[in-house]
Design an enzyme around this catalytic site. Structure first.
Site, PDB file in Angstrom:
ATOM      1  N   LYS A  45       0.632  -1.155  -0.040  1.00 48.32           N
ATOM      2  CA  LYS A  45      -0.047   0.009   0.061  1.00 48.32           C
ATOM      3  C   LYS A  45       0.907   1.289   0.100  1.00 48.32           C
ATOM      4  CE  LYS A  45      -4.338  -1.625   0.151  1.00 48.32           C
ATOM      5  NZ  LYS A  45      -5.383  -1.287  -0.853  1.00 48.32           N
ATOM      6  N   SER A 279      -3.027 -11.984   3.537  1.00 44.31           N
ATOM      7  CA  SER A 279      -3.342 -12.013   2.238  1.00 44.31           C
ATOM      8  C   SER A 279      -2.413 -12.489   1.357  1.00 44.31           C
ATOM      9  CB  SER A 279      -3.677 -10.579   1.845  1.00 44.31           C
ATOM     10  OG  SER A 279      -2.659  -9.893   2.107  1.00 44.31           O
TER      11      SER A 279
END
Length: 318
Positions: A45, A279
């Site tokens: 991110k 994830s």
């Protein structure tokens, strides 16, 4: 040569072949893992945070000294805390209490104001549902209005997917020597998948793309949502539509349950020395599925989205 700031070391992360895991399971093909947990904020991110803020500054939608607000599961907030701090923007991160406490503490340490939102009645502690995220979004909107702030809006701002188109895709292509045949990604905002698959197809239109969702929450695949409170943090929010997926095709949908994501993340650490989060486990589990099926003999690229350090208070490492 030394970088001028941490902004200059976002992206450019290494990649590694997961040949040990593939061979141990008797599969044919290779998995290329992009180690984005080695970004300054320990997640992919950071790229999107930098892309959003730099684009907003360039087009004038973010004014000098204006407060930036965004909802986050922790990773986007960490990236924004770094980027905003270095560029002189106050930052408010709005996050569900269902996310791991390490994330909130890291954002605060980096200078963010962290607003924690209680989970809805009936929600499972440690598991953020789409309804929980909607409540976080409501609180974020209130703060934006009250403070005249700029909303980073990771689910919609073009800077998110553009960052992956401009950096993640060409890096994966170069790291694989142009051998990638497929890309698989666990869907959160959809920015990583949308930007990366578009960038890879700009190199080779035949590259196939697969979306990964939690079992029981495969809304993008059109399945009934029966388990919105899955343990895979950072995505799988049971949203049937995502902006960043509108202009790119999907060749297939894969589901991974929490136990499989957990055990694959654990195997990734033990077998390959890659200490990723939930994830990351989901992505590698999906890539292994693909090599056992439609991508047999191919080269599947995945992103190691964030660090296992962000999950020490969860059951990921039990």
């Amino acid at each position: 040569m030394a970088a001028n700031s941490m902004l200059d070391v976002i992206g450019g992360t290494p990649s590694v072949w997961l040949d040990r895991m593939v061979a141990a399971r008797g599969l044919d093909g290779r998995i290329l893992a992009k180690l984005d947990y080695l970004n300054p904020g320990f997640s992919k991110k950071d790229r999107a945070a930098k892309g959003i803020i730099e684009r907003a500054v360039a087009d004038g939608s973010l004014r000098p000294g204006q407060t930036v607000v965004e909802l986050t599961s922790g990773n986007m907030g960490t990236g924004l805390a770094i980027v905003c701090g270095l560029m002189g923007f106050p930052f408010v991160a709005v996050m569900s209490r269902g996310n791991s406490v390490e994330r909130a503490r890291m954002m605060a340490a980096l200078g963010a104001e962290v607003v924690l939102v209680d989970q809805l009645p009936g929600s499972t502690p440690g598991r953020v549902s789409g309804a929980d995220l909607a409540e976080v979004d409501r609180v974020a909107q209130e703060i934006v209005a009250a403070r005249g702030a700029f909303r980073a809006d990771q689910f919609h701002h073009a800077g998110n997917a553009a960052a992956h188109y401009e950096t993640t895709a060409p890096e994966i292509w170069a790291d694989s020597d142009g051998l990638v045949t497929a890309f698989a990604d666990f869907a959160g905002s959809g920015g990583t998948y949308g930007g990366t698959i578009a960038g890879l197809r700009a190199k080779n239109p035949e590259v196939r793309g697969y979306l990964v969702e939690p079992e029981g929450a495969a809304a993008l695949a059109g399945a009934e949502v029966t388990a919105p409170d899955h343990p895979i943090q950072g995505g799988g929010y049971s949203m049937a539509e995502l902006d960043f997926l509108q202009d790119v095709s999907v060749d297939g949908y894969l589901t991974v349950d929490g136990d499989m994501a957990r055990t694959t993340a654990q195997a990734l650490a033990k077998e390959e020395g890659v200490f990723g989060g939930f994830s990351a486990g989901a992505n590698v589990a999906a890539a292994l599925q693909l090599l056992a099926g439609p991508e047999k003999g191919g080269v599947v690229a995945v992103v190691i989205c964030d660090s296992g350090l962000k999950y020490l208070s969860t059951d990921l490492w039990d």
